[in-house]
Design a protein around this motif. Structure first.
Motif, PDB file in Angstrom:
ATOM      1  N   GLY A 175       2.894  56.670 -93.984  1.00 33.84           N
ATOM      2  CA  GLY A 175       3.864  57.196 -94.612  1.00 33.84           C
ATOM      3  C   GLY A 175       3.463  58.402 -95.586  1.00 33.84           C
ATOM      4  N   HIS A 176       2.275  58.648 -95.253  1.00 33.58           N
ATOM      5  CA  HIS A 176       1.593  59.592 -96.267  1.00 33.58           C
ATOM      6  C   HIS A 176       1.544  59.809 -97.768  1.00 33.58           C
ATOM      7  N   ASP A 177       1.819  58.415 -98.060  1.00 32.94           N
ATOM      8  CA  ASP A 177       2.076  58.009 -99.252  1.00 32.94           C
ATOM      9  C   ASP A 177       0.638  57.790-100.086  1.00 32.94           C
ATOM     10  N   GLY A 178      -0.378  57.499 -99.454  1.00 33.82           N
ATOM     11  CA  GLY A 178      -1.442  57.193 -99.946  1.00 33.82           C
ATOM     12  C   GLY A 178      -1.710  55.661-100.265  1.00 33.82           C
ATOM     13  N   ASP A 179      -2.397  55.263-101.107  1.00 34.35           N
ATOM     14  CA  ASP A 179      -2.463  53.928-101.586  1.00 34.35           C
ATOM     15  C   ASP A 179      -1.854  53.933-103.055  1.00 34.35           C
ATOM     16  N   PRO A 180      -0.534  53.478-103.392  1.00 34.18           N
ATOM     17  CA  PRO A 180      -0.055  53.843-104.505  1.00 34.18           C
ATOM     18  C   PRO A 180      -0.741  52.832-105.650  1.00 34.18           C
ATOM     19  N   ALA A 181      -1.123  51.725-105.427  1.00 31.95           N
ATOM     20  CA  ALA A 181      -1.925  50.898-106.384  1.00 31.95           C
ATOM     21  C   ALA A 181      -3.211  51.774-106.777  1.00 31.95           C
ATOM     22  N   ILE A 182      -4.244  51.879-105.655  1.00 30.86           N
ATOM     23  CA  ILE A 182      -5.439  52.701-106.131  1.00 30.86           C
ATOM     24  C   ILE A 182      -5.213  54.051-106.646  1.00 30.86           C
ATOM     25  N   GLY A 183      -4.164  54.773-106.426  1.00 27.46           N
ATOM     26  CA  GLY A 183      -3.993  55.933-106.795  1.00 27.46           C
ATOM     27  C   GLY A 183      -3.400  55.738-108.210  1.00 27.46           C
ATOM     28  N   ALA A 184      -2.735  54.933-108.557  1.00 24.88           N
ATOM     29  CA  ALA A 184      -2.184  54.833-110.124  1.00 24.88           C
ATOM     30  C   ALA A 184      -3.202  54.485-111.024  1.00 24.88           C
ATOM     31  N   ILE A 185      -4.245  53.438-110.510  1.00 23.27           N
ATOM     32  CA  ILE A 185      -5.258  52.921-111.410  1.00 23.27           C
ATOM     33  C   ILE A 185      -6.366  53.959-111.530  1.00 23.27           C
ATOM     34  N   TYR A 186      -6.491  54.827-110.452  1.00 31.43           N
ATOM     35  CA  TYR A 186      -7.659  55.849-110.568  1.00 31.43           C
ATOM     36  C   TYR A 186      -6.795  56.908-111.585  1.00 31.43           C
ATOM     37  N   LEU A 198     -13.062  68.558 -88.186  1.00 31.07           N
ATOM     38  CA  LEU A 198     -12.546  69.103 -89.356  1.00 31.07           C
ATOM     39  C   LEU A 198     -11.130  69.483 -89.246  1.00 31.07           C
ATOM     40  N   ALA A 199     -10.608  69.780 -88.172  1.00 29.10           N
ATOM     41  CA  ALA A 199      -9.077  69.894 -88.069  1.00 29.10           C
ATOM     42  C   ALA A 199      -8.433  68.875 -88.211  1.00 29.10           C
ATOM     43  N   TYR A 200      -8.993  67.727 -87.809  1.00 29.65           N
ATOM     44  CA  TYR A 200      -8.468  66.301 -88.038  1.00 29.65           C
ATOM     45  C   TYR A 200      -8.141  66.001 -89.729  1.00 29.65           C
ATOM     46  N   MET A 201      -9.248  66.589 -90.392  1.00 30.30           N
ATOM     47  CA  MET A 201      -9.258  66.097 -91.410  1.00 30.30           C
ATOM     48  C   MET A 201      -8.547  67.032 -92.607  1.00 30.30           C
ATOM     49  N   ALA A 202      -8.125  68.273 -92.048  1.00 29.15           N
ATOM     50  CA  ALA A 202      -7.621  69.458 -92.895  1.00 29.15           C
ATOM     51  C   ALA A 202      -6.426  68.834 -93.563  1.00 29.15           C
ATOM     52  N   PRO A 203      -5.293  68.286 -93.036  1.00 30.26           N
ATOM     53  CA  PRO A 203      -4.075  67.906 -93.829  1.00 30.26           C
ATOM     54  C   PRO A 203      -4.331  66.688 -94.620  1.00 30.26           C
ATOM     55  N   ILE A 204      -5.677  65.933 -94.550  1.00 32.87           N
ATOM     56  CA  ILE A 204      -5.800  64.807 -95.285  1.00 32.87           C
ATOM     57  C   ILE A 204      -6.319  65.183 -96.568  1.00 32.87           C
ATOM     58  N   TRP A 205      -7.140  66.027 -96.790  1.00 32.41           N
ATOM     59  CA  TRP A 205      -7.994  66.377 -98.223  1.00 32.41           C
ATOM     60  C   TRP A 205      -6.846  66.425 -99.351  1.00 32.41           C
ATOM     61  N   PRO A 206      -5.749  67.368 -99.154  1.00 32.83           N
ATOM     62  CA  PRO A 206      -4.727  67.358-100.338  1.00 32.83           C
ATOM     63  C   PRO A 206      -4.133  65.815-100.604  1.00 32.83           C
ATOM     64  N   ARG A 207      -3.939  64.936 -99.752  1.00 31.28           N
ATOM     65  CA  ARG A 207      -3.268  63.734-100.147  1.00 31.28           C
ATOM     66  C   ARG A 207      -4.507  62.881-100.682  1.00 31.28           C
TER      67      ARG A 207
END
Length: 545
Positions: free
Chosen positions: A388-399, A48-57
């Motif tokens: 780069g903690h920028d996610g997947d821009p293409a998927i994020g945009a279409i979503y 759960l600690a590993y996941m903690a910073p990932i959820w908001p992204r």
């Protein structure tokens, strides 16, 4: 209609699959729900600690659903002693970030291996038998012929579902559940343990033969051809019924994996009847059984899985190969709704997503590895949130577009007024499809650098909002013209193209593009930057002579 028991004083309707017009849709809270998903790497959710910073992204990527593994070893570290603290932590984090979950049960198998079973199962090979090779060697795979493994798996899964009903029956953070993951046998095409050898020589089970006979006209063509080439017998050993080819081994294993998973699924549903499915690792070109996951729910064996595991609501493909449209179409059948739990992301994934929900009216889509570096296949990098903690821009945009359009998309799925045209690879120079009375003709267009990428995967989705009116969105740089083969004036013109800017506050109409932007009424142009800028197009057509 199934009801939640024990979770609240006021029973709530469970998430369920429902036929609505021309589409089967997931119903959540009484409304259709489009899964804009992503799957984590296999072991990420064990910490759960590993996941903690990932959820908001993940939330920033516009996901509404996260696919998360729950491993048997995590919840039952000692036989009969259960620990659901990890599951409860995942539920809390998902709720805190307004995300739904799909649980992936890593029970007896994950990618053919039994690597996520508890240590007490791994160490007791006398009780929990393994798949054996032809020369008698053991493997790192529980045998589907092991009743002890099946029953222990079923008990653990039932405990998990019982716990989910108790802690999530009202909130319904978990929408549905995947039972096991990419089952099958590698590197040989079937299990050669003593029980497996006996079953292979014995008559094909009579319930399977009854099912094949009753559904003969609609069987997968490859399965039907193998059966009919052997004379379509109604009894006999597996080789007598399906022939001596390598595919017979895969069909044989399919039945035994399916019936094993049926017992696990039924035990879980008896506690909490969420929709459930399992997934397939697909076949690389020219591979034989054993080079791929022999016995998984592949197109050739879907009918066997339907007969052997009726408690599964659908069967899904994990698609990483270039011929996405072919594979996805194999799983869109009258008896099977399409959901893609694992796929590449990036620009190719965005195009595949549009094809899944538009052309095939699927439940949703889920790129793999959204918490890390995604997937690298044949030089194509599908970026996850670890880069780069920028996610997947293409998927994020279409979503981002689809979360605003989801009610309209789901409405048009049900009405049969949605379609997607996709282009895959350099061999495809023109895309063609139909929406309403019109034929869509699509080609790749110049990208931002002024050149055309002949290998790019591009797509355009059409939502029909009137006899001659459409909302259009896409992935990639494309040029679209319209024709018609229906009665009436023979030439199709563009009456108007209006930009529609999708905002959280609603849709804002932008420019009227009736000049150079649409070649003076001759074509519609979509740009790769449209999704990121929240732009779709309202197009009105007309006919003339």
């Amino acid at each position: 209609m199934a009801q939640v028991a024990g979770g609240s004083a006021q029973a709530q309707t469970l998430p369920r699959l429902e036929r609505r017009g021309e589409a089967t849709q997931l119903i959540v809270g009484g409304k259709p729900y489009l899964v804009l998903g992503g799957e984590t790497h296999n072991s990420s959710t064990s910490d759960l600690a590993y996941m903690a910073p990932i959820w908001p992204r993940l939330k920033a990527m516009n996901l509404n659903t996260l696919l998360v593994p729950v491993a048997w070893e995590t919840i039952e570290p000692e036989e009969g002693r259960f620990d659901f603290s990890n599951v409860d932590g995942l539920l809390k984090s998902a709720r805190d970030h307004d995300l739904r979950l799909v649980i992936l049960w890593f029970g007896s198998w994950k990618n053919t291996y039994s690597s996520y079973v508890p240590g007490w199962v791994k160490r007791d090979q006398a009780r929990f038998a393994r798949v054996q090779t032809a020369d008698g060697r053991g493997t790192e795979r529980l045998s589907p012929f092991s009743t002890a493994a099946r029953d222990a798996d079923a008990r653990a899964f039932a405990k998990l579902m019982q716990h989910l009903r108790a802690v999530d029956g009202t909130r319904q953070t978990v929408l549905f559940v995947q039972v096991e993951n990419e089952v099958g046998v590698i590197p040989e095409s079937r299990d050669h343990s003593a029980p497996a050898e006996a079953a292979f020589s014995a008559p094909v089970p009579e319930p399977l033969m009854r099912h094949l006979s009753a559904h003969r006209a609609t069987l997968n063509p490859q399965l039907r051809a193998a059966w009919e080439a052997a004379g379509a017998p109604m009894t006999g050993s597996w080789q007598q019924v399906f022939g001596n080819g390598a595919m017979t081994d895969s069909l044989f294993m399919s039945w035994w994996y399916a019936t094993f998973i049926e017992r696990v699924t039924a035990a879980g549903k008896a506690e909490y009847a969420l929709p459930m499915f399992t997934n397939a690792a697909l076949i690389r070109p020219n591979y034989e059984p054993g080079q791929y996951n022999s016995g998984g729910p592949l197109p050739s064996s879907l009918d066997i899985w339907k007969a052997g595991a009726p408690s599964l609501d659908f069967l899904s493909p994990d698609i990483y190969f270039d011929n996405y449209a072919h594979w996805a179409s194999e799983y869109r059948r009258p008896d099977n709704v399409l959901f893609v739990p694992e796929a590449r992301g990036g620009a190719a994934g965005a195009a595949n997503l549009l094809y899944t929900i538009g052309a095939l009216k699927g439940l949703g889509f889920s790129p793999f590895g959204v918490d890390g570096a995604g997937v690298v296949l044949a030089g194509d990098v599908s970026v996850g949130v670890g880069a780069g903690h920028d996610g997947d821009p293409a998927i994020g945009a279409i979503y981002g577009q689809l979360k605003r359009l989801a009610p309209l998309v789901l409405q048009k799925q049900a009405e049969g007024k949605i379609n997607t045209v996709v282009m895959e690879g350099a061999a495809q120079r023109v895309g063609r499809g139909r929406i309403g009375d019109y034929v869509v003709n699509m080609t790749r267009a110049n990208g931002p650098d002024g050149s055309v990428d002949p290998t790019s995967r591009v797509a355009a989705m059409f939502l029909q909002t009137g006899p001659d009116e459409f909302i259009v969105l896409g992935s990639g740089d494309v040029q679209i013209s319209f024709t018609s083969d229906r009665p009436g004036a023979p030439i199709v013109g563009i009456e108007a193209i209006d930009e529609q800017m999708l905002r959280d506050s609603g849709t804002v109409t932008g420019r009227r593009l009736n000049g150079d932007e649409n070649a003076q009424g001759q074509s519609l142009r979509l740009f790769s930057k449209d999704a990121a800028e929240g732009r779709v197009y309202r197009v009105r057509l007309y006919r003339y002579r």
